[in-house]
Design an enzyme around this catalytic site. Structure first.
Site, PDB file in Angstrom:
ATOM      1  N   GLU A  79      -5.572  52.767 -11.989  1.00 66.00           N
ATOM      2  CA  GLU A  79      -4.151  52.638 -11.559  1.00 66.00           C
ATOM      3  C   GLU A  79      -2.814  52.606 -12.693  1.00 66.00           C
ATOM      4  O   GLU A  79      -1.799  52.819 -12.496  1.00 66.00           O
ATOM      5  CB  GLU A  79      -3.827  51.517 -10.439  1.00 66.00           C
ATOM      6  CG  GLU A  79      -4.481  51.883  -9.262  1.00 66.00           C
ATOM      7  CD  GLU A  79      -4.559  50.870  -8.252  1.00 66.00           C
ATOM      8  OE1 GLU A  79      -4.100  49.575  -8.693  1.00 66.00           O
ATOM      9  OE2 GLU A  79      -4.958  50.928  -6.976  1.00 66.00           O
ATOM     10  N   GLU A 110     -26.929  44.934 -13.765  1.00 64.99           N
ATOM     11  CA  GLU A 110     -26.091  43.895 -14.208  1.00 64.99           C
ATOM     12  C   GLU A 110     -27.148  42.992 -15.084  1.00 64.99           C
ATOM     13  O   GLU A 110     -26.214  42.228 -15.641  1.00 64.99           O
ATOM     14  CB  GLU A 110     -25.432  43.112 -13.037  1.00 64.99           C
ATOM     15  CG  GLU A 110     -26.349  42.237 -12.090  1.00 64.99           C
ATOM     16  CD  GLU A 110     -25.561  41.256 -11.260  1.00 64.99           C
ATOM     17  OE1 GLU A 110     -25.854  40.310 -11.180  1.00 64.99           O
ATOM     18  OE2 GLU A 110     -24.803  42.066 -10.432  1.00 64.99           O
TER      19      GLU A 110
END
Length: 268
Positions: A79, A110
């Protein structure tokens, strides 16, 4: 360490709870998040300060995380270009498992302590950059390993976690610890913990961009004009700044590509 985000919810028998009670109880828990963020304000300031300093000398901001935490980093990074008109590689979000993991969980991604550093090397990371690890639990191996290697290469490190005294925070030079407590649904850290991380990310990237001159007054003068809504918004901003009529302001905006450049062109 005590992992409060994994503690049992204060609520039980959720499946028997009336819908309105479910909603009200979730909302009550959510109300506690900004207060938890407020307690970490000095830590957020320290992290924003080093990020600004590094970006002023040409550095970049990297977010690394897994699952919800990784996705939030990707969202914040993605963004920044449309909001502040910065290059796409100024703020980079990296998620364990790669872009596939944005939409679909990648099993055990992960748990690889080496992969984050490999991912960072693809961007030619260097000492001018900052790496921020995002991990609700503060125990994610992918994040811990990435921060460790960044530290070894004299790269500034920070983190956003939701448990105190975590391994991730121990590796970060500029840790941000927002302690939100147990989730409404036990262990569902996409809820309060995710909200806390989103709030901190908003504060971090926005305050840094303001300090880098990417906001004027209170306006996004460098925003990308990527749809009609933003073109109309930009036109109104040019009109307010210059006193020009709508048609002239719109023409200047189209010709110059940003509010800042349009305003500057009007003064020539």
């Amino acid at each position: 360490m005590e992992i409060t985000t994994e503690k049992d919810s204060k609520y039980n028998n959720l499946e028997k709870m009336p819908l309105l009670d479910i909603l009200q109880n979730i909302n009550n828990e959510d109300k506690s998040v900004p207060l938890a963020v407020e307690k970490a304000m000095e830590q957020i300031e320290d992290l924003a300060t080093i990020v600004t300093e590094k970006m002023r000398i040409g550095g970049r901001l990297f977010y690394i995380g897994a699952g919800t935490s990784g996705r939030l980093g990707v969202v914040d990074a993605s963004e920044c270009p449309p909001t502040f008109g910065v290059p796409f590689d100024w703020v980079v979000g990296i998620i364990a498992g790669g872009d596939t993991a944005i939409r679909k969980a990648v099993e055990f991604a992960e748990d690889d302590r080496q992969q984050a550093w490999k991912d960072l090397l693809e961007f030619n990371i260097n000492e001018n950059d900052v790496v921020v690890g995002i991990a609700a639990s503060g125990t994610t191996p992918y994040v811990i390993g990435g921060l460790q290697m960044a530290n070894e290469h004299n790269i500034a490190t920070g983190c956003i976690v939701c448990n105190s005294k975590s391994p991730v925070a121990a590796e970060a030079q500029y840790p941000v610890e927002v302690i939100v407590g147990p989730e409404f649904v036990t262990g569902s850290t996409r809820m309060k913990a995710g909200t806390a991380q989103k709030l901190v990310l908003n504060m971090l990237s926005t305050s840094v961009m303001i300090q880098l001159g990417r906001v004027k007054g209170n306006k996004m003068v460098d925003m990308q004009l990527s749809n009609n809504k933003l073109v109309h918004r930009g036109t109104r901003m040019v009109m307010a700044e210059t006193g020009l009529d709508e048609k002239t302001a719109a023409k200047l905006l189209t010709e110059n590509g940003s509010v800042r450049k349009a305003v500057e062109a009007s003064k020539k």
